[in-house]
Motif scaffolding. Sequence first.
Motif, PDB file in Angstrom:
ATOM      1  N   ARG A  90       0.844  -1.196   0.000  1.00 43.11           N
ATOM      2  CA  ARG A  90       0.000   0.000   0.000  1.00 43.11           C
ATOM      3  C   ARG A  90       0.877   1.243   0.000  1.00 43.11           C
ATOM      4  N   CYS A  91       0.520   2.246  -0.797  1.00 39.18           N
ATOM      5  CA  CYS A  91       1.284   3.490  -0.847  1.00 39.18           C
ATOM      6  C   CYS A  91       0.384   4.580  -1.397  1.00 39.18           C
ATOM      7  N   PRO A  92       0.393   5.763  -0.772  1.00 34.50           N
ATOM      8  CA  PRO A  92      -0.449   6.845  -1.282  1.00 34.50           C
ATOM      9  C   PRO A  92       0.055   7.394  -2.620  1.00 34.50           C
ATOM     10  N   LEU A  93       1.348   7.187  -2.907  1.00 31.19           N
ATOM     11  CA  LEU A  93       1.894   7.730  -4.147  1.00 31.19           C
ATOM     12  C   LEU A  93       1.730   6.718  -5.289  1.00 31.19           C
ATOM     13  N   ALA A  94       2.030   7.168  -6.488  1.00 30.83           N
ATOM     14  CA  ALA A  94       1.760   6.346  -7.661  1.00 30.83           C
ATOM     15  C   ALA A  94       2.899   6.423  -8.670  1.00 30.83           C
ATOM     16  N   CYS A  95       4.145   6.510  -8.178  1.00 32.42           N
ATOM     17  CA  CYS A  95       5.300   6.710  -9.052  1.00 32.42           C
ATOM     18  C   CYS A  95       5.332   5.716 -10.213  1.00 32.42           C
ATOM     19  N   PRO A  96       5.490   6.232 -11.435  1.00 36.75           N
ATOM     20  CA  PRO A  96       5.465   5.340 -12.601  1.00 36.75           C
ATOM     21  C   PRO A  96       6.724   4.474 -12.732  1.00 36.75           C
ATOM     22  N   TYR A  97       7.752   4.725 -11.905  1.00 34.76           N
ATOM     23  CA  TYR A  97       8.972   3.901 -11.969  1.00 34.76           C
ATOM     24  C   TYR A  97       9.044   2.926 -10.797  1.00 34.76           C
ATOM     25  N   CYS A  98       7.963   2.829 -10.038  1.00 34.78           N
ATOM     26  CA  CYS A  98       7.992   2.024  -8.804  1.00 34.78           C
ATOM     27  C   CYS A  98       8.513   0.613  -9.102  1.00 34.78           C
ATOM     28  N   SER A  99       9.408   0.138  -8.231  1.00 29.13           N
ATOM     29  CA  SER A  99      10.021  -1.167  -8.472  1.00 29.13           C
ATOM     30  C   SER A  99       9.153  -2.325  -7.987  1.00 29.13           C
ATOM     31  N   SER A 111      10.654  -1.368   4.072  1.00 25.86           N
ATOM     32  CA  SER A 111      10.272  -0.713   2.845  1.00 25.86           C
ATOM     33  C   SER A 111       8.833  -1.066   2.497  1.00 25.86           C
ATOM     34  N   GLY A 112       8.459  -0.784   1.257  1.00 27.95           N
ATOM     35  CA  GLY A 112       7.097  -1.077   0.839  1.00 27.95           C
ATOM     36  C   GLY A 112       7.013  -1.119  -0.665  1.00 27.95           C
ATOM     37  N   GLY A 113       5.987  -0.449  -1.239  1.00 24.33           N
ATOM     38  CA  GLY A 113       4.984   0.398  -0.615  1.00 24.33           C
ATOM     39  C   GLY A 113       5.525   1.411   0.402  1.00 24.33           C
ATOM     40  N   GLU A 114       4.565   1.954   1.114  1.00 22.47           N
ATOM     41  CA  GLU A 114       4.907   2.912   2.151  1.00 22.47           C
ATOM     42  C   GLU A 114       4.802   2.205   3.510  1.00 22.47           C
ATOM     43  N   THR A 135      11.138   5.438   3.170  1.00 21.58           N
ATOM     44  CA  THR A 135       9.786   6.013   3.161  1.00 21.58           C
ATOM     45  C   THR A 135       9.611   7.075   2.090  1.00 21.58           C
ATOM     46  N   SER A 136       8.344   7.262   1.691  1.00 20.65           N
ATOM     47  CA  SER A 136       8.002   8.350   0.786  1.00 20.65           C
ATOM     48  C   SER A 136       7.656   9.592   1.606  1.00 20.65           C
ATOM     49  N   GLY A 137       7.518   9.409   2.910  1.00 19.43           N
ATOM     50  CA  GLY A 137       7.166  10.524   3.784  1.00 19.43           C
ATOM     51  C   GLY A 137       5.662  10.751   3.900  1.00 19.43           C
ATOM     52  N   TYR A 149       0.283   5.173 -14.078  1.00 15.85           N
ATOM     53  CA  TYR A 149       0.582   5.314 -12.655  1.00 15.85           C
ATOM     54  C   TYR A 149       0.444   3.982 -11.931  1.00 15.85           C
ATOM     55  N   ARG A 150       1.281   3.816 -10.915  1.00 16.29           N
ATOM     56  CA  ARG A 150       1.266   2.604 -10.108  1.00 16.29           C
ATOM     57  C   ARG A 150       0.064   2.654  -9.159  1.00 16.29           C
ATOM     58  N   ARG A 151      -0.819   1.667  -9.266  1.00 14.62           N
ATOM     59  CA  ARG A 151      -2.002   1.636  -8.407  1.00 14.62           C
ATOM     60  C   ARG A 151      -2.304   0.219  -7.986  1.00 14.62           C
TER      61      ARG A 151
HETATM   62  S1  SF4 Z   1       6.445   2.541  -3.142  1.00 11.63           S
HETATM   63 FE1  SF4 Z   1       7.882   4.240  -3.476  1.00 11.63          FE
HETATM   64  S2  SF4 Z   1       8.254   4.263  -5.665  1.00 11.63           S
HETATM   65 FE2  SF4 Z   1       6.432   2.999  -5.313  1.00 11.63          FE
HETATM   66  S3  SF4 Z   1       4.714   4.455  -5.563  1.00 11.63           S
HETATM   67 FE3  SF4 Z   1       5.236   4.427  -3.388  1.00 11.63          FE
HETATM   68  S4  SF4 Z   1       6.677   6.109  -3.129  1.00 11.63           S
HETATM   69 FE4  SF4 Z   1       6.577   5.705  -5.296  1.00 11.63          FE
END
Ligand code: SF4
Lengths: 95, 372
Positions: free
Chosen positions: B24-33, B68-71, B96-98, B364-366
Amino acid sequence: MTEMDAETLTFVPKFPRGVRLKHDEARQEWVLLAPERLIKCDPIAAAVLQLCDGKRSLSDIITALAEQYKADPGVIGRDVLALLNGLKEKKMVQL
Amino acid sequence: MSASVAPSPSVGHPIGLLAELTHRCPLACPYCSNPLALEGREGELDTSAWKRVFTEAAKLGILQVHLSGGEPAARRDLVELVAHCASVGLYTNLITSGIGVTEKLINQLADAGLDHVQLSIQDSEPGSADKIAGYKGAFAKKQAVAGWIKAADFPLTVNAVMHRANIARSAAMVELAVALGASRVEIAHTQYYGWALPNRAALMPTRAETEAAVADVEGLRKRYAGDIVIDLVIPDYHANYPKACMGGWAKQFINVTPSGKVLPCHASETIPGLEFWNVKDHGLDDIWHGSPAFSIYRGTDWMAEPCRSCERREIDFGGCRCQAFALTGDASATDPACYKSPYHARMTEIADADSSGQPVDYIYRRLPANAL
Ligand code: SF4
Ligand code: SF4
């Protein structure tokens, strides 16, 4: 700080938050752990760093090691300072 | 728990554990690993299972745990898990993404014995940073979080993943990290697996942009020597030799996914046919020594030419298995980042084609909506 003057001898070396000395049971050696870094300690470095408890001054540390190894405090002092200065540059010790 | 597997003498001790506590992560970075098939909350390991994993990791010789995660802050038991890691002598690094991190949480983590924080920042320009993250206000939030991290006296690493949208500001990213009080900055050029692979055409910078960015950052090393450690992850698509991926397959690292699957590297699920074991069924020691996914590419015996007889085989271990599979269809092939790979020229062609195309929108990563 490179010279072993009277003031230097009063410094109390310690590890900043995020740097930890640990005895690695699996590999039977001392390691210094830092952000994304890991330094394996040779026996001398391990002996010095185990004395860096945030209480002992450089002078205390040198005296203790000179006794333990029956060696000249002047020589030990130079080695200790070289080691700690190197680690300070890597932000792994505060002096 | 399975029957114990006799340890093979050639297998050393792992150093690091990457614990993906949640996808789970609030962000959606398109390069997420993270993998495209993200794991939802319902499948996540519970608190006691993670604690057992950390205890077993410490026994196995692991020294550092990367949470790590996700968040990871999406886990309500984060503080408890950090305290447990500290109690078994593990060095802990929070990645973290903060977002979702509060000042209170930072202070609780400090009390629990957390050692280090790595904060990701998407760009030095707020508007662009928020667009990359797919989250309005992300940049501003991260500035505040960096302040709390420093106020709690944590050493801070800023991690910046570079790609077409931000590559011109590589030097500015280093300067931002210095301004935030970071002691280390990671300028990591995008690695194309996970979500970055389907986004490759949107992310790939040109060779000229990449070279300029690398030179800019190298140029800052002298100026900031003593202030900040700059770690530069050179882009594979413009290199002559591959990286020693994970320091060698199953040599130093263990990755545990949110649901407890144990991987030799976080991208290894992209290789079809590998058999991964789960911490729900096996102890970590058994997995390290006996899991087929770990044994298959460990060491150098599995190699074919040109790696098999190459003098660098113990230096880079033939590069990344996941990248080899993604670009050649054979996970045991030489990583095409190597100039000795017959696919090396093709890798350059892909990079040139992707980077010169018209701008494309991000995928976007979802998580699927029902898994949140
Ligand atoms: S896990 Fe990291 S890289 Fe992936 S969407 Fe969240 S903040 Fe971005
Ligand atoms: S041939 Fe294989 S071992 Fe040699 S440099 Fe290339 S990837 Fe590394």
